[in-house]
Write an enzyme that holds these catalytic residues in place. Structure first.
Site, PDB file in Angstrom:
ATOM      1  N   ASP A 128       0.856  -1.193   0.000  1.00 60.81           N
ATOM      2  CA  ASP A 128       0.000   0.000   0.000  1.00 60.81           C
ATOM      3  C   ASP A 128       0.896   1.249   0.000  1.00 60.81           C
ATOM      4  O   ASP A 128       1.820   1.348   0.808  1.00 60.81           O
ATOM      5  CB  ASP A 128      -0.855  -0.061   1.289  1.00 60.81           C
ATOM      6  CG  ASP A 128      -2.023   0.900   1.279  1.00 60.81           C
ATOM      7  OD1 ASP A 128      -2.394   1.365   0.185  1.00 60.81           O
ATOM      8  OD2 ASP A 128      -2.571   1.159   2.361  1.00 60.81           O
ATOM      9  N   GLU A 178      -1.812   6.123  -8.896  1.00 57.44           N
ATOM     10  CA  GLU A 178      -2.815   7.052  -8.353  1.00 57.44           C
ATOM     11  C   GLU A 178      -2.757   8.392  -9.064  1.00 57.44           C
ATOM     12  O   GLU A 178      -1.687   8.943  -9.302  1.00 57.44           O
ATOM     13  CB  GLU A 178      -2.622   7.250  -6.842  1.00 57.44           C
ATOM     14  CG  GLU A 178      -3.624   8.254  -6.251  1.00 57.44           C
ATOM     15  CD  GLU A 178      -3.779   8.187  -4.731  1.00 57.44           C
ATOM     16  OE1 GLU A 178      -3.459   7.137  -4.142  1.00 57.44           O
ATOM     17  OE2 GLU A 178      -4.214   9.194  -4.156  1.00 57.44           O
ATOM     18  N   GLY A 198      -8.041   7.963   7.238  1.00 54.20           N
ATOM     19  CA  GLY A 198      -8.209   8.222   8.668  1.00 54.20           C
ATOM     20  C   GLY A 198      -9.651   8.177   9.150  1.00 54.20           C
ATOM     21  O   GLY A 198     -10.556   7.808   8.410  1.00 54.20           O
ATOM     22  N   HIS A 211      -9.333   4.489  -2.115  1.00 54.19           N
ATOM     23  CA  HIS A 211      -8.641   4.477  -0.818  1.00 54.19           C
ATOM     24  C   HIS A 211      -9.526   5.154   0.218  1.00 54.19           C
ATOM     25  O   HIS A 211     -10.528   5.774  -0.122  1.00 54.19           O
ATOM     26  CB  HIS A 211      -7.316   5.242  -0.940  1.00 54.19           C
ATOM     27  CG  HIS A 211      -6.237   4.447  -1.592  1.00 54.19           C
ATOM     28  ND1 HIS A 211      -5.057   4.138  -0.972  1.00 54.19           N
ATOM     29  CD2 HIS A 211      -6.169   3.875  -2.814  1.00 54.19           C
ATOM     30  CE1 HIS A 211      -4.308   3.425  -1.788  1.00 54.19           C
ATOM     31  NE2 HIS A 211      -4.959   3.254  -2.923  1.00 54.19           N
ATOM     32  N   SER A 234      -9.241   2.002   8.835  1.00 58.07           N
ATOM     33  CA  SER A 234      -9.673   2.660  10.076  1.00 58.07           C
ATOM     34  C   SER A 234     -10.794   1.908  10.793  1.00 58.07           C
ATOM     35  O   SER A 234     -10.798   1.815  12.025  1.00 58.07           O
ATOM     36  CB  SER A 234     -10.136   4.095   9.785  1.00 58.07           C
ATOM     37  OG  SER A 234      -9.060   4.867   9.314  1.00 58.07           O
TER      38      SER A 234
HETATM   39 ZN   LIG Z   1      -4.507   4.972   0.840  1.00 64.61          ZN
END
Ligand SMILES: [Zn+2]
Length: 332
Positions: free
Chosen positions: A93, A147, A192, A234, A280
């Site tokens: 990742d 990305e 997060g 993500h 998370s």
């Molecule tokens: Zn990520």
């Protein structure tokens, strides 16, 4: 040199093809310890779901990548022992340099992400292309995720103050120049547990923060540009209110927690989005249970009695995600 095939792992190629045409997403769950790995495998075997075991830079530092790689080998044997051989990917990742990706590829990872999204566009293209050339020329083809666009939020060592949505006009050029196998995009998800500032949200009758919706218009535009190409989201935890409240009830403090509503992720999974990253939520589930046990059983001092119930909760959560959010259950 270890090839992922020797460890019993697979790359993402076939999994993504089936997920895009089947209208579901493969779960990418982060792990950095044994109990998380066990919970992920138990949940995915029970629901017959393919799975991506994801290793962040923080996880490599915490647990050591050789240990994690051997845990992935153990995960393959564990699934077999549990009675069902699900496809398992070991994925890096947010790799941020060519060297880290190369290192992981040579030690048994079946898939890597090279994240050049913070770089100027042409540099992102050059870096991603270099990793793809190396990964694709291995004896066993290693898949690469790139990305475009920047996510907000903080998780492990990935952080950004400002987000910028993926520019749909860039995707054809990026994909064709780099030969990347999948593309992570930015349409409003975030790393997060505080995915949005309170002032970006509305509140429901119970005072729970409701985030702004994902930018499905951008996703649709991207799908028009590269039809059927595997898209990755993500920062897609939902930050369940029950866990946040349990953590706070037993002494934790997690102000302003807010995630991505599950119905939006379900909708995304039905499109070309074929990999959804969740970290998370697993942290919250484990922390909630550990706090509860510590608080309710103050005489307990066996770590297994703290982490064991947390592992059970994590398994329950991930089985639920596979069945109700990602749609990956019964696809292995
Ligand atoms: Zn990520």
């Amino acid at each position: 040199m270890t090839s992922y095939r020797e460890l019993g792992l697979v790359n993402t190629k076939d999994l993504f093809k089936k997920a895009v045409s089947g209208g579901y997403a493969i779960p990418a769950y982060n792990f950095n310890n044994m109990e998380q790995m066990q919970a992920i495998i138990q949940a995915c075997v029970e629901t017959k779901s393919p799975v991506i075991l994801q290793v962040s830079a923080g996880a490599r530092k915490y647990a050591n990548q050789n240990i994690l790689r051997n845990m992935a080998r153990g995960a393959v044997e564990y699934a077999h022992e549990l009675g069902y051989d699900i496809p398992i990917v070991l994925h890096l990742d947010h790799g941020d340099t060519f060297e880290i990706c190369k290192d992981c590829i040579e030690t048994g990872f079946s898939s890597v992400m090279i994240d050049g999204s913070h770089l100027p566009y042409e540099e992102n293209v050059a870096l991603t292309k270099r990793v793809c050339e190396f990964a694709h020329s291995q004896k066993d083809y290693v898949t690469v995720e790139g990305e475009l666009g920047v996510l907000a939020g903080v998780e492990d060592e990935v952080s950004s103050e400002h987000s910028s949505y993926t520019e749909p006009s860039e995707v054809v050029d990026f994909v064709s120049k780099t030969k990347v196998d999948s593309l992570a995009i930015s349409i409003g998800t975030s790393h997060g547990r505080t995915k949005f500032k309170p002032e970006q949200c509305t509140k429901d009758a119970n005072g729970i923060l409701i985030p702004p919706p994902l930018r499905f218009d951008i996703l649709e535009e991207i799908e028009k540009q590269i039809p059927g190409f595997p898209i990755v989201l993500h920062g897609s935890s939902s930050v369940p209110v029950e866990y946040v409240q349990m953590i706070e009830k037993f002494g934790g403090r997690l102000a302003d927690s807010v995630g991505i509503p599950e119905d939006q992720l379900r909708k995304a999974a039905k499109s070309a989005v074929c990999k959804i990253n969740i970290d998370s939520d697993g942290r919250l589930a484990m922390t909630a249970i550990i706090r509860k046990v510590l608080s309710e059983q103050p005489e307990e001092f066996d770590p297994r009695k703290l982490i064991g119930p947390a592992r059970d909760e994590l398994k329950k959560l991930y089985a639920y995600k596979n069945q109700n959010v990602l749609g990956s259950a019964n696809q292995a």
